[in-house]
Write an enzyme that holds these catalytic residues in place. Structure first.
Site, PDB file in Angstrom:
ATOM      1  N   HIS A  52       0.829  -1.202   0.000  1.00 28.83           N
ATOM      2  CA  HIS A  52       0.000   0.000   0.000  1.00 28.83           C
ATOM      3  C   HIS A  52       0.864   1.253   0.000  1.00 28.83           C
ATOM      4  CE1 HIS A  52      -4.075  -1.710   1.623  1.00 28.83           C
ATOM      5  NE2 HIS A  52      -3.719  -2.230   0.470  1.00 28.83           N
ATOM      6  N   ARG A  71      -9.018   3.467  -7.570  1.00 20.24           N
ATOM      7  CA  ARG A  71     -10.456   3.337  -7.350  1.00 20.24           C
ATOM      8  C   ARG A  71     -11.046   4.728  -7.135  1.00 20.24           C
ATOM      9  NH1 ARG A  71     -13.248  -0.749  -2.872  1.00 20.24           N
ATOM     10  NH2 ARG A  71     -15.342  -0.753  -3.790  1.00 20.24           N
ATOM     11  N   PRO A  73     -12.257   7.668  -5.403  1.00 26.04           N
ATOM     12  CA  PRO A  73     -11.964   7.958  -4.000  1.00 26.04           C
ATOM     13  C   PRO A  73     -13.154   7.816  -3.061  1.00 26.04           C
ATOM     14  CG  PRO A  73     -10.827   9.509  -5.399  1.00 26.04           C
ATOM     15  CD  PRO A  73     -11.718   8.713  -6.297  1.00 26.04           C
ATOM     16  N   ASP A  75     -15.678   5.706  -3.333  1.00 24.82           N
ATOM     17  CA  ASP A  75     -15.874   4.272  -3.109  1.00 24.82           C
ATOM     18  C   ASP A  75     -14.783   3.713  -2.208  1.00 24.82           C
ATOM     19  OD1 ASP A  75     -18.072   4.405  -4.746  1.00 24.82           O
ATOM     20  OD2 ASP A  75     -17.091   3.507  -6.483  1.00 24.82           O
ATOM     21  N   ALA A  77     -13.260   5.330   0.110  1.00 22.39           N
ATOM     22  CA  ALA A  77     -13.528   5.786   1.469  1.00 22.39           C
ATOM     23  C   ALA A  77     -14.626   4.958   2.128  1.00 22.39           C
ATOM     24  CB  ALA A  77     -13.905   7.263   1.456  1.00 22.39           C
ATOM     25  N   VAL A  78     -15.681   4.652   1.394  1.00 22.00           N
ATOM     26  CA  VAL A  78     -16.757   3.827   1.946  1.00 22.00           C
ATOM     27  C   VAL A  78     -16.217   2.445   2.312  1.00 22.00           C
ATOM     28  CG1 VAL A  78     -18.939   2.681   1.416  1.00 22.00           C
ATOM     29  CG2 VAL A  78     -18.598   5.059   0.753  1.00 22.00           C
ATOM     30  N   SER A  79     -15.390   1.895   1.433  1.00 26.89           N
ATOM     31  CA  SER A  79     -14.778   0.599   1.712  1.00 26.89           C
ATOM     32  C   SER A  79     -13.903   0.657   2.963  1.00 26.89           C
ATOM     33  CB  SER A  79     -13.944   0.155   0.502  1.00 26.89           C
ATOM     34  OG  SER A  79     -13.328  -1.088   0.754  1.00 26.89           O
TER      35      SER A  79
END
Length: 262
Positions: A52, A71, A73, A75, A77-79
């Site tokens: 990472h 991805r 951003p 999505d 953050a929700v993940s």
């Protein structure tokens, strides 16, 4: 992406070992450094290492291909929000000596409140790479390097839209020849549904994840924009525009549009 690389290298849906053993997560810190290095030294297959760490924190070697998966951003953050609720904090502290970063532990708030705070939070991207400034700094650096022959950018949205096409493009960039009859099985094995069904083989086996199946919570894009109002989404776009070059922002948000050269 880690699974895709495994499938392209071994060219069978039945991997010879758990994914985390075939592809160590180098900067996860849950395994002693010496053990990770010894594991890599024993490998005789083509190595593929998960990290990472942004590219500017890695040694750049012309013999190595760097695959950066981008991805949306929101999505991401929700993940991240849901991922932190699935982490055994006591176990993480036991293995690493550290708790969750402040940005991640804030997920005790409601998802919407946390997401709005994440969009507006101004932090040093070098010390908080999971923040919006950190994400955009990482992607901006990778975007600037995309002309190099050994840097590959792939959008998560494009993997969802055209998994086989992106897998074939990556195989070409990696110099891997895959027999035509093998392709259908490899593509099926890389789908979100198949990976969720085999979560116990694909999630790092260090005891940090409470529920392996929940690790694969949702595979489709759009989760972030479903939560926010139009005004809040506009605020997000204004913020991102100040953090990254416009061509990267356009590519990142394009709805099923062309991706960067795979």
């Amino acid at each position: 992406m880690q699974m895709i690389c495994a499938l392209l290298i071994f060219q069978t849906p039945e991997l010879p070992a758990p994914l985390s053993r075939l592809s160590p997560w180098l900067d996860h810190l849950t395994m002693p450094r010496g053990e990770v290095y010894a594991l890599l030294a024993r490998q005789r297959h083509r190595r593929f290492i998960k990290t990472h760490t942004p590219l500017d924190g890695l040694p750049i070697d012309r013999r190595v291909t760097y695959v950066v998966t981008a991805r949306h951003p929101l999505d991401l953050a929700v993940s991240l929000y849901h991922h932190t609720t699935n982490i055994d904090i006591a176990r993480m502290r036991e293995l690493t000596g550290n708790a969750l970063p402040t940005e991640a532990s804030a997920a005790r708030r409601t998802l919407r409140d946390w997401l709005l705070a994440w969009i507006g939070h101004d932090t040093d991207p070098r010390t908080n790479p999971d923040s919006l400034p950190g994400v955009m700094r990482h992607l901006s650096d990778a975007w600037a390097r995309r002309g190099a022959g050994n840097v590959v950018l792939i959008r998560y949205d494009d993997l969802c839209r055209d998994l086989e096409g992106r897998m074939r493009g990556l195989a070409e960039r990696l110099g891997l020849a895959v027999p035509e009859p093998v392709w259908p099985g490899l593509v099926r094995a890389a789908t979100f549904t198949r990976m969720r069904a085999g979560a116990d083989r694909y999630v790092p086996g260090d005891g940090i994840i409470k529920n392996d199946t929940s690790f694969f919570r949702r595979g489709s894009p759009g989760a972030g924009e479903e939560i926010l109002t139009g005004e809040e989404i506009a605020r997000y776009h204004t913020r991102v525009a100040a953090l990254a070059p416009p061509d990267l922002v356009a590519w990142l948000h394009a709805p099923g549009g062309p991706s960067a050269r795979p």
